[in-house]
Design an enzyme around this catalytic site. Structure first.
Site, PDB file in Angstrom:
ATOM      1  N   ARG A  80      -1.147 -14.578   0.366  1.00 40.93           N
ATOM      2  CA  ARG A  80      -0.605 -15.821  -0.187  1.00 40.93           C
ATOM      3  C   ARG A  80       0.879 -15.683  -0.520  1.00 40.93           C
ATOM      4  O   ARG A  80       1.660 -16.618  -0.324  1.00 40.93           O
ATOM      5  CB  ARG A  80      -1.407 -16.183  -1.449  1.00 40.93           C
ATOM      6  CG  ARG A  80      -1.306 -17.635  -1.859  1.00 40.93           C
ATOM      7  CD  ARG A  80      -2.311 -17.990  -2.954  1.00 40.93           C
ATOM      8  NE  ARG A  80      -1.982 -17.428  -4.238  1.00 40.93           N
ATOM      9  CZ  ARG A  80      -2.781 -16.648  -4.955  1.00 40.93           C
ATOM     10  NH1 ARG A  80      -3.977 -16.343  -4.496  1.00 40.93           N
ATOM     11  NH2 ARG A  80      -2.400 -16.166  -6.103  1.00 40.93           N
ATOM     12  N   ALA A 116      -1.973 -11.027  -1.728  1.00 39.63           N
ATOM     13  CA  ALA A 116      -0.882 -10.458  -0.930  1.00 39.63           C
ATOM     14  C   ALA A 116      -0.534 -11.390   0.230  1.00 39.63           C
ATOM     15  O   ALA A 116       0.633 -11.664   0.504  1.00 39.63           O
ATOM     16  CB  ALA A 116      -1.267  -9.077  -0.414  1.00 39.63           C
ATOM     17  N   ALA A 123      -9.162 -24.273 -20.168  1.00 34.54           N
ATOM     18  CA  ALA A 123      -8.804 -23.547 -18.937  1.00 34.54           C
ATOM     19  C   ALA A 123     -10.044 -23.221 -18.092  1.00 34.54           C
ATOM     20  O   ALA A 123     -10.007 -23.320 -16.865  1.00 34.54           O
ATOM     21  CB  ALA A 123      -8.041 -22.267 -19.279  1.00 34.54           C
ATOM     22  N   GLU A 181      -1.624  -7.420 -16.987  1.00 30.57           N
ATOM     23  CA  GLU A 181      -1.376  -8.809 -17.400  1.00 30.57           C
ATOM     24  C   GLU A 181      -2.247  -9.119 -18.613  1.00 30.57           C
ATOM     25  O   GLU A 181      -3.457  -8.954 -18.569  1.00 30.57           O
ATOM     26  CB  GLU A 181      -1.718  -9.782 -16.260  1.00 30.57           C
ATOM     27  CG  GLU A 181      -1.426 -11.235 -16.641  1.00 30.57           C
ATOM     28  CD  GLU A 181      -1.888 -12.228 -15.568  1.00 30.57           C
ATOM     29  OE1 GLU A 181      -1.046 -12.700 -14.800  1.00 30.57           O
ATOM     30  OE2 GLU A 181      -3.108 -12.519 -15.513  1.00 30.57           O
ATOM     31  N   ASP A 233      -0.815  -8.351 -11.592  1.00 31.33           N
ATOM     32  CA  ASP A 233      -2.015  -8.721 -12.354  1.00 31.33           C
ATOM     33  C   ASP A 233      -3.265  -8.074 -11.755  1.00 31.33           C
ATOM     34  O   ASP A 233      -4.354  -8.633 -11.805  1.00 31.33           O
ATOM     35  CB  ASP A 233      -2.167 -10.246 -12.422  1.00 31.33           C
ATOM     36  CG  ASP A 233      -2.344 -10.884 -11.051  1.00 31.33           C
ATOM     37  OD1 ASP A 233      -2.031 -10.230 -10.038  1.00 31.33           O
ATOM     38  OD2 ASP A 233      -2.812 -12.035 -11.003  1.00 31.33           O
TER      39      ASP A 233
HETATM   40  P1  GTP Z   1      -1.406 -16.035 -10.017  1.00 29.06           P
HETATM   41  O1  GTP Z   1      -0.916 -15.753  -8.634  1.00 29.06           O
HETATM   42  O2  GTP Z   1      -2.587 -16.975 -10.052  1.00 29.06           O
HETATM   43  O3  GTP Z   1      -1.708 -14.771 -10.768  1.00 29.06           O
HETATM   44  O4  GTP Z   1      -0.257 -16.816 -10.808  1.00 29.06           O
HETATM   45  P2  GTP Z   1       1.240 -16.376 -11.179  1.00 29.06           P
HETATM   46  O5  GTP Z   1       1.537 -15.038 -10.638  1.00 29.06           O
HETATM   47  O6  GTP Z   1       2.167 -17.497 -10.873  1.00 29.06           O
HETATM   48  O7  GTP Z   1       1.165 -16.174 -12.776  1.00 29.06           O
HETATM   49  P3  GTP Z   1       0.833 -17.172 -13.979  1.00 29.06           P
HETATM   50  O8  GTP Z   1       1.257 -16.376 -15.178  1.00 29.06           O
HETATM   51  O9  GTP Z   1       1.393 -18.537 -13.834  1.00 29.06           O
HETATM   52  O10 GTP Z   1      -0.772 -17.296 -13.949  1.00 29.06           O
HETATM   53  C1  GTP Z   1      -1.567 -16.173 -14.027  1.00 29.06           C
HETATM   54  C2  GTP Z   1      -2.988 -16.510 -14.380  1.00 29.06           C
HETATM   55  O11 GTP Z   1      -3.075 -17.446 -15.457  1.00 29.06           O
HETATM   56  C3  GTP Z   1      -3.817 -17.138 -13.291  1.00 29.06           C
HETATM   57  O12 GTP Z   1      -4.312 -16.202 -12.402  1.00 29.06           O
HETATM   58  C4  GTP Z   1      -4.922 -17.818 -14.116  1.00 29.06           C
HETATM   59  O13 GTP Z   1      -5.857 -16.854 -14.587  1.00 29.06           O
HETATM   60  C5  GTP Z   1      -4.156 -18.320 -15.300  1.00 29.06           C
HETATM   61  N1  GTP Z   1      -3.635 -19.673 -15.048  1.00 29.06           N
HETATM   62  C6  GTP Z   1      -2.375 -20.020 -14.745  1.00 29.06           C
HETATM   63  N2  GTP Z   1      -2.263 -21.335 -14.566  1.00 29.06           N
HETATM   64  C7  GTP Z   1      -3.489 -21.863 -14.762  1.00 29.06           C
HETATM   65  C8  GTP Z   1      -4.019 -23.204 -14.717  1.00 29.06           C
HETATM   66  O14 GTP Z   1      -3.320 -24.160 -14.437  1.00 29.06           O
HETATM   67  N3  GTP Z   1      -5.340 -23.360 -14.974  1.00 29.06           N
HETATM   68  C9  GTP Z   1      -6.147 -22.303 -15.290  1.00 29.06           C
HETATM   69  N4  GTP Z   1      -7.435 -22.568 -15.537  1.00 29.06           N
HETATM   70  N5  GTP Z   1      -5.684 -21.036 -15.329  1.00 29.06           N
HETATM   71  C10 GTP Z   1      -4.381 -20.808 -15.072  1.00 29.06           C
HETATM   72 MG    MG Z   2      -3.470 -13.891 -11.462  1.00 33.45          MG
END
Ligand code: GTP
Ligand code: MG
Length: 234
Positions: free
Chosen positions: A91, A89, A186, A174, A107
């Site tokens: 961030r 939140a 990942a 999510e 999520d």
């Molecule tokens: P978050 O604020 O992290 O939830 O990201 P977002 O709201 O921009 O959503 P996004 O769908 O891009 O990513 C959601 C989730 O995917 C992250 O919380 C990670 O679990 C995973 N994820 C996304 N990008 C990466 C990455 O570059 N590396 C890894 N290891 N996991 C990732």
């Molecule tokens: Mg996330």
């Protein structure tokens, strides 16, 4: 919500003050929620997650009995902790009210479904989202369109109705779908990134993305072998 020390995420306390006051104050000390507190706020997410988890378990078990093998290798449901909700939140500049958290953080409930082959990722996503009580809210296809660092996965936000004693609540979940190879990359990238965070050296960055391409090639190869042995469809 009572905060003791702003900036210390671990010290955020969610308490029902029972004043009936509307939450308006943003993270600057103490503010009040009308009722319930964090535990109650999280409850529907826990239920929504359980609903989706059951659906995935049903698919996995039923498909395993159908003869061509289970396309789902493993499933990892997780609920965001209060500390990680407030950290996110902050961030994204989201006020710490339940209403804002509900609408902006989608999520809070999350489930990762790790599949055998790339085709399984789409098959499982399709089987899940065509169920009449599953409402697809958003899709991010990082397999068709990998992230700059090489990250691949199919992300869905789905909404599932949760039936409470006196109302029905649509709960966002999510769903991350990926192959074993994508999951391997990942998981390790996450560790490496966090070690070097925030300035990861450029060489390492491009090596990581090359490793992701290797993983994608391995996926293609395994998929091709699978098709040669078992035919085009599961
Ligand atoms: P978050 O604020 O992290 O939830 O990201 P977002 O709201 O921009 O959503 P996004 O769908 O891009 O990513 C959601 C989730 O995917 C992250 O919380 C990670 O679990 C995973 N994820 C996304 N990008 C990466 C990455 O570059 N590396 C890894 N290891 N996991 C990732
Ligand atoms: Mg996330």
């Amino acid at each position: 919500v009572t905060t003791e020390r702003p900036g210390d995420q671990g010290m955020v306390r969610w308490a029902p003050p029972g004043t009936g006051e509307t939450a308006t104050t943003v993270y600057d000390g103490t503010f009040h929620e009308p009722a319930g507190g964090m535990t109650e706020f999280l409850l529907v997410y826990k239920f929504g997650l359980a609903e989706i988890n059951t659906k995935v378990t049903i698919l996995a078990e039923e498909l395993a009995h159908k003869g061509r093998g289970n396309p789902i290798e493993h499933v990892l449901p997780r609920l965001k902790t209060p500390a990680s909700i407030t950290a996110k939140a902050r961030r994204i500049d989201c006020p710490l009210t339940f209403e804002d958290l509900r609408s902006r953080i989608r999520d809070i409930a999350g489930i990762r479904i790790v599949c055998s082959f790339v085709s399984d990722v789409y098959t499982v996503a399709e089987m899940l989202t065509r169920q009449p009580d599953v409402h697809l809210v958003a899709t991010k296809d990082y397999i068709a369109d990998p992230k700059e660092n090489g990250y691949r996965s199919l992300h869905l936000i789905v909404e599932i109705p949760v039936f409470l004693s006196d109302r029905v609540v649509p709960v966002p979940v999510e769903v991350q779908l990926r192959t074993v190879a994508m999951d391997f990359w990942a998981s390790l990238e996450h560790k490496i990134y966090y070690k070097y965070d925030p300035d990861i050296p450029a060489e390492l960055r491009s090596e990581l993305s090359a490793a992701a391409d290797d993983a994608a090639r391995l996926d293609q190869r395994m998929e091709r072998l699978h098709r040669e042995i078992h035919g085009p469809r599961r």
